[in-house]
Design an enzyme around this catalytic site. Structure first.
Site, mmCIF file in Angstrom:
data_model
loop_
_atom_site.group_PDB
_atom_site.id
_atom_site.type_symbol
_atom_site.label_atom_id
_atom_site.label_comp_id
_atom_site.label_asym_id
_atom_site.label_seq_id
_atom_site.Cartn_x
_atom_site.Cartn_y
_atom_site.Cartn_z
ATOM 1 N N GLN A 48 0.832 -1.206 0.000
ATOM 2 C CA GLN A 48 0.000 0.000 0.000
ATOM 3 C C GLN A 48 0.870 1.260 0.000
ATOM 4 O O GLN A 48 0.349 2.361 -0.142
ATOM 5 C CB GLN A 48 -0.901 0.001 1.236
ATOM 6 C CG GLN A 48 -1.877 -1.160 1.285
ATOM 7 C CD GLN A 48 -2.508 -1.328 2.656
ATOM 8 O OE1 GLN A 48 -2.409 -2.370 3.270
ATOM 9 N NE2 GLN A 48 -3.157 -0.293 3.150
ATOM 10 N N HIS A 90 -1.711 1.217 -4.136
ATOM 11 C CA HIS A 90 -2.143 2.600 -3.931
ATOM 12 C C HIS A 90 -1.391 3.558 -4.858
ATOM 13 O O HIS A 90 -1.356 4.759 -4.621
ATOM 14 C CB HIS A 90 -1.983 3.012 -2.467
ATOM 15 C CG HIS A 90 -3.014 2.381 -1.579
ATOM 16 N ND1 HIS A 90 -3.022 2.509 -0.209
ATOM 17 C CD2 HIS A 90 -4.104 1.613 -1.884
ATOM 18 C CE1 HIS A 90 -4.057 1.842 0.295
ATOM 19 N NE2 HIS A 90 -4.712 1.299 -0.710
ATOM 20 N N CYS A 139 -0.876 18.863 -18.549
ATOM 21 C CA CYS A 139 -1.026 17.799 -19.545
ATOM 22 C C CYS A 139 -0.823 18.371 -20.946
ATOM 23 O O CYS A 139 -1.462 19.355 -21.324
ATOM 24 C CB CYS A 139 -2.412 17.171 -19.433
ATOM 25 S SG CYS A 139 -2.719 15.874 -20.658
ATOM 26 N N GLY A 178 2.488 -4.685 8.913
ATOM 27 C CA GLY A 178 2.462 -3.235 9.095
ATOM 28 C C GLY A 178 1.295 -2.532 8.439
ATOM 29 O O GLY A 178 1.434 -1.401 7.980
ATOM 30 N N THR A 179 0.138 -3.185 8.380
ATOM 31 C CA THR A 179 -1.051 -2.546 7.826
ATOM 32 C C THR A 179 -2.274 -3.002 8.605
ATOM 33 O O THR A 179 -2.362 -4.160 9.022
ATOM 34 C CB THR A 179 -1.234 -2.844 6.332
ATOM 35 O OG1 THR A 179 -2.501 -2.336 5.889
ATOM 36 C CG2 THR A 179 -1.172 -4.329 6.029
ATOM 37 N N GLU A 231 -0.665 -4.372 16.848
ATOM 38 C CA GLU A 231 -1.996 -4.270 17.455
ATOM 39 C C GLU A 231 -3.015 -5.032 16.610
ATOM 40 O O GLU A 231 -2.803 -5.269 15.414
ATOM 41 C CB GLU A 231 -2.445 -2.802 17.547
ATOM 42 C CG GLU A 231 -1.559 -1.930 18.408
ATOM 43 C CD GLU A 231 -2.009 -0.477 18.398
ATOM 44 O OE1 GLU A 231 -2.897 -0.135 17.570
ATOM 45 O OE2 GLU A 231 -1.496 0.305 19.207
#
Length: 275
Positions: free
Chosen positions: A109, A127, A168, A210-211, A238
């Site tokens: 991510q 992402h 652009c 870690g996510t 956690e």
């Protein structure tokens, strides 16, 4: 914990089908590199955003109203990422890829480029990433951010040359970072949605590192892996959304330790298994 990991890794290594070793990483893996996580008190969405809520600032809608502010902040993040260095967890994952070769896949991510800088190659950046830009008006091409555009301090504005390079050439609209914003949907072109789900389907084990699973595709990846019989190993400090998904499942392992320590153990077991 070590014995359980060894048993899982050996089982997956000897499987003939659905035997990929897949790692799904998030912001927690880069925290030891000095990059703030997203929603903490000192989070990356708080510093430099004039204290807008993430769901307001990190949107295509907000970009269309305040393009220069968002681009300036993107360049602030660019400088932050360039000044950071991969940590031991990044290097351990690169070493694990060297051992496993095409049976290794990394779904991240993170947009900070640290996995790539540490040596990983089989990466799916769901992402997007901060190295690329695309037209905010929907022109198809994805481009590398021009090297002439440098990272910014918080108080630095875009230069006229920056603005020229961030226009652009096809339609004249602003170019934008090639990342996923809160009011956008996952797709294949930017987010590798279908590729990531296919990898999940063929995984023998999914390591979640870690996510917290706060967005939909990471959860869908875990659900898919679980559905097709993969082991799920939740390595976070956690409980989180993945924990709710895998709690009490027989092919799940929940580890509440720092990723740096656990990845070191995983790397050692894999080196021993494949040698």
């Amino acid at each position: 914990m070590e014995n359980q990991l060894e048993n899982i890794i050996q089982q997956v290594w000897h499987k003939e089908k659905r035997n990929l070793f897949t790692f799904l990483t998030g912001a927690g893996i880069s925290s030891d590199s000095g990059i703030p996580t997203y929603r903490g008190i000192d989070g990356i969405w708080v510093k430099g955003t004039q204290f807008h809520k993430p769901e307001e600032f990190g949107t295509l809608r907000y970009f269309r109203q305040h393009p220069e502010e968002v681009l300036q902040y993107s360049l602030f993040r660019k400088k932050m990422f360039e000044n950071a260095f991969p940590n031991q967890s990044h290097y351990d994952l690169a070493d694990i890829e060297t051992q496993l070769q095409d049976r290794f896949h990394l779904i991240t991510q993170n947009i900070d480029n640290l996995h790539r800088r540490s040596g990983n190659q089989r990466i799916y950046e769901i992402h997007g990433n901060n190295r690329e830009i695309k037209c905010s008006n929907g022109c198809k091409e994805i481009l590398e951010l021009p090297t002439e555009i440098k990272g910014k301090n918080l108080d630095e504005d875009l230069t006229d040359h920056d603005k020229e390079l961030l226009t652009c050439t096809q339609c004249g609209h602003w170019m934008r970072p090639n990342i996923l914003w809160f009011d956008e949907y996952y797709d294949e072109k930017t987010n590798k949605k279908f590729s990531a789900l296919k990898i999940a389907k063929n995984s023998g084990v999914l390591f979640i590192v870690g996510t917290s699973g706060a967005t939909s595709l990471p959860i869908a990846i875990a659900e898919t892996a679980l559905k097709y019989g993969a082991f799920i190993i939740d390595i976070n400090t956690e409980d989180n959304n993945f924990t709710d998904l895998i709690r009490n499942k027989k092919n799940a392992l929940i580890i509440r330790e720092k990723s740096t320590e656990v990845l070191k153990v995983i790397k050692t077991i894999i080196e021993k298994t494949v040698s």
